[in-house]
Design an enzyme around this catalytic site. Structure first.
Site, PDB file in Angstrom:
ATOM      1  N   HIS A  50      41.679  57.189  47.528  1.00 49.00           N
ATOM      2  CA  HIS A  50      41.234  56.240  48.559  1.00 49.00           C
ATOM      3  C   HIS A  50      42.446  55.678  49.287  1.00 49.00           C
ATOM      4  O   HIS A  50      43.411  55.262  48.656  1.00 49.00           O
ATOM      5  CB  HIS A  50      40.439  55.097  47.931  1.00 49.00           C
ATOM      6  CG  HIS A  50      39.041  55.477  47.589  1.00 49.00           C
ATOM      7  ND1 HIS A  50      38.052  54.560  47.352  1.00 49.00           N
ATOM      8  CD2 HIS A  50      38.459  56.694  47.453  1.00 49.00           C
ATOM      9  CE1 HIS A  50      36.924  55.189  47.070  1.00 49.00           C
ATOM     10  NE2 HIS A  50      37.153  56.484  47.126  1.00 49.00           N
ATOM     11  N   TYR A 102      34.755  44.911  48.844  1.00 46.06           N
ATOM     12  CA  TYR A 102      34.773  43.617  48.164  1.00 46.06           C
ATOM     13  C   TYR A 102      34.127  42.613  49.108  1.00 46.06           C
ATOM     14  O   TYR A 102      34.625  42.386  50.209  1.00 46.06           O
ATOM     15  CB  TYR A 102      36.204  43.170  47.881  1.00 46.06           C
ATOM     16  CG  TYR A 102      36.904  43.940  46.788  1.00 46.06           C
ATOM     17  CD1 TYR A 102      37.523  45.164  47.047  1.00 46.06           C
ATOM     18  CD2 TYR A 102      36.970  43.434  45.488  1.00 46.06           C
ATOM     19  CE1 TYR A 102      38.185  45.856  46.033  1.00 46.06           C
ATOM     20  CE2 TYR A 102      37.630  44.121  44.479  1.00 46.06           C
ATOM     21  CZ  TYR A 102      38.232  45.324  44.751  1.00 46.06           C
ATOM     22  OH  TYR A 102      38.886  46.009  43.751  1.00 46.06           O
ATOM     23  N   PRO A 119      38.733  41.264  36.498  1.00 47.18           N
ATOM     24  CA  PRO A 119      38.737  42.625  37.057  1.00 47.18           C
ATOM     25  C   PRO A 119      38.864  42.728  38.581  1.00 47.18           C
ATOM     26  O   PRO A 119      38.971  43.837  39.103  1.00 47.18           O
ATOM     27  CB  PRO A 119      37.394  43.205  36.589  1.00 47.18           C
ATOM     28  CG  PRO A 119      36.541  42.044  36.299  1.00 47.18           C
ATOM     29  CD  PRO A 119      37.430  40.925  35.892  1.00 47.18           C
ATOM     30  N   LYS A 151      43.246  45.744  37.789  1.00 51.22           N
ATOM     31  CA  LYS A 151      44.600  45.866  37.236  1.00 51.22           C
ATOM     32  C   LYS A 151      44.723  46.145  35.744  1.00 51.22           C
ATOM     33  O   LYS A 151      45.787  46.566  35.280  1.00 51.22           O
ATOM     34  CB  LYS A 151      45.380  44.559  37.520  1.00 51.22           C
ATOM     35  CG  LYS A 151      45.755  44.380  38.968  1.00 51.22           C
ATOM     36  CD  LYS A 151      46.809  45.383  39.380  1.00 51.22           C
ATOM     37  CE  LYS A 151      46.945  45.504  40.862  1.00 51.22           C
ATOM     38  NZ  LYS A 151      47.050  46.864  41.354  1.00 51.22           N
ATOM     39  N   TYR A 171      47.848  45.777  45.417  1.00 53.39           N
ATOM     40  CA  TYR A 171      46.691  46.590  45.025  1.00 53.39           C
ATOM     41  C   TYR A 171      47.100  48.003  44.630  1.00 53.39           C
ATOM     42  O   TYR A 171      46.630  48.546  43.634  1.00 53.39           O
ATOM     43  CB  TYR A 171      45.649  46.621  46.157  1.00 53.39           C
ATOM     44  CG  TYR A 171      44.272  46.991  45.663  1.00 53.39           C
ATOM     45  CD1 TYR A 171      43.306  46.018  45.383  1.00 53.39           C
ATOM     46  CD2 TYR A 171      43.921  48.317  45.451  1.00 53.39           C
ATOM     47  CE1 TYR A 171      42.051  46.364  44.905  1.00 53.39           C
ATOM     48  CE2 TYR A 171      42.664  48.676  44.970  1.00 53.39           C
ATOM     49  CZ  TYR A 171      41.739  47.695  44.704  1.00 53.39           C
ATOM     50  OH  TYR A 171      40.491  48.037  44.222  1.00 53.39           O
TER      51      TYR A 171
END
Ligand code: RFL
Ligand code: PHB
Length: 393
Positions: free
Chosen positions: A74, A202, A294, A298, A385
């Site tokens: 991604h 998200y 979560p 990570k 990220y």
């Protein structure tokens, strides 16, 4: 039965298995002790996102073949709020880095297969695991597996997760504990339906957080913010889809794909860590030493980051007799752990609904607005990220 190995490893999760695999490549022997069955370990549904550096390590160390075939690369994520999507393009923001969507249970399956193929020893389904003499130069692991077993080791790696026996084996007063609990949890489902979006979404919504993730082109993984005391029995499939539809609704005609739900569960959220991450010859890594909520994806990545340092330190010890890196293990790991704690806490606070009132609600929306409109702020999120670079050791 009496055995001897160089490194005794408690726990066959991603941390324990990856450690044993890396040590094998360095010519260092290890034995893994696991209290659950192999099938259970290989089917436990958990994480799904690998940082670029974690995925690269799998490939470089020869266990990335299936991940490269079946994993999904991604190039970004969506942040959805006020009904609109805002895309963060990771390669553009981080100088070419991306993430890999590949299930934790597939990582575990691949690592178990690699260890067994290379002649590695894993004891599954054992009972009464205990570590002894951890401050001596000859620590031992004892367990029951048909008969009583004892393994003499040079060092012990506590890779047995948050509920394991390693961390509690360290005497009271040695470890400093840092902990934060959150007034919400995640209700997670696995659904047999194609993902509704090409990348992870998200969502912050006034009814609460929602996350659209995936496992494969025909399996979706979806999460809803819920109460920590939520009774999963109260959540029918219809209620779950309805709530997901409400929270993820957009103003551009996008629709949520729905399908059969094959698994449901509620996961508590906590930030937790201990300092130091070592005592005598017992070294803690992964969830045994720290837990992150979560939201930043990570946990598994941080477990692999600890293992990478420990394997390097042992390489120096066995090849050059140097103990300096082993002595600095905790200090080196904790620098990364605290940064990842910060990022996971920040993503969690920004995206979840809490009872802190209207002011806090508006500040979090302003933060999302800032993150999606300022290149500096998007770069900061993206850099964390995809995984922070490793400090030279
Ligand atoms: P694990 O995976 O918990 O493995 C520990 C192993 O030790 C065994 N064990 C024992 N063995 C012997 N004796 C004992 N007394 C023992 N007690 C326990 C256990 O059976 C197990 O096999 O720890 P490890 O290796 O440190 O790995 C950590 C990760 O599993 C964890 O951080 C992640 O799953 C967290 N996480 C995520 N991490 C990510 O990087 N990306 C994600 O997208 C992500 N999503 C998630 C997550 C965790 C979740 N849950 C369920 C907690 C999503 C969820 C919902
Ligand atoms: C998952 O796919 O399980 C997942 C993805 C991203 C997260 C957490 C979990 O932040």
């Amino acid at each position: 039965m009496h055995m001897r190995t160089q490194i005794g490893i408690v726990g066959a999760g991603p941390a324990g298995l990856m450690l044993s695999h890396l040590l094998h490549l360095q010519g260092i022997e290890s034995i893994i002790i696991e209290n659950r069955g192999r099938e259970y370990c290989e089917n436990r549904v958990r994480a799904g996102v690998l940082e670029q550096g974690t995925a690269d390590l799998f490939v470089e160390s020869g266990v990335g073949e299936r991940m490269q075939r079946e994993g999904l690369i991604h190039h970004g994520i969506y942040l959805r709020f006020r009904g609109r999507d805002h895309h963060l393009n990771f390669p553009e923001l981080t100088g070419g880095k991306s993430i890999m969507v590949y299930s934790q249970h597939d990582v575990v399956k691949d690592l178990i297969a690699a260890r067994l193929k290379d002649g590695g020893q894993i004891f599954f389904d054992v009972k009464d695991v205990a570590v002894h003499d951890i401050t001596s130069s000859a620590p031992r692991i004892r367990f029951q597996g048909g008969e009583s077993h004892e393994i003499d080791c040079d060092y012990i790696a506590g890779c047995d997760g948050f509920h394991g026996i390693s961390r509690p084996s360290i005497p009271a007063g040695i470890l400093r504990v840092f902990e934060k609990t959150y007034p919400f949890a995640w209700l997670g489902i696995l659904a047999q339906v194609a993902p509704s979006c090409d990348e992870l979404v998200y969502t912050r919504h006034e009814r609460g957080f929602a996350l659209l993730s995936m496992r494969s082109p025909d399996t979706s993984r979806l999460y809803l913010q819920c109460d920590p005391s939520e009774d999963i029995e109260e959540w029918s499939d219809d209620r779950i889809w309805n709530e997901l539809r409400l929270r993820t609704a957009t103003d551009n005609g996008w629709t949520l794909k729905e399908g059969r739900i094959s698994q449901k569960g509620v996961t508590a959220m906590r930030s937790f860590l201990v300092e130091p991450m070592q005592y005598g010859r017992l070294f803690l890594m992964g969830d045994a030493a720290h837990i992150v909520p979560p939201t930043g994806a990570k946990g598994l990545n941080l477990a692999v980051a600890d293992v990478r340092i420990f394997a390097q330190a042992l390489d120096l010890f066995y090849k050059q007799g140097r103990t300096d890196l082993l002595e600095r293990y905790s200090e080196i790991c904790l620098r990364r752990v605290w940064k990842v704690q910060r990022f996971s806490w920040w993503m969690t606070s920004m995206l979840h609904r809490s009872d802190e009132g209207e002011f806090s609600e508006r500040v979090h929306l302003a933060e999302l607005d800032y993150v999606t409109s300022s290149r500096a702020a998007s770069t900061s999120l993206a850099e964390n990220y995809v995984g922070l670079p490793f400090d030279p050791v």
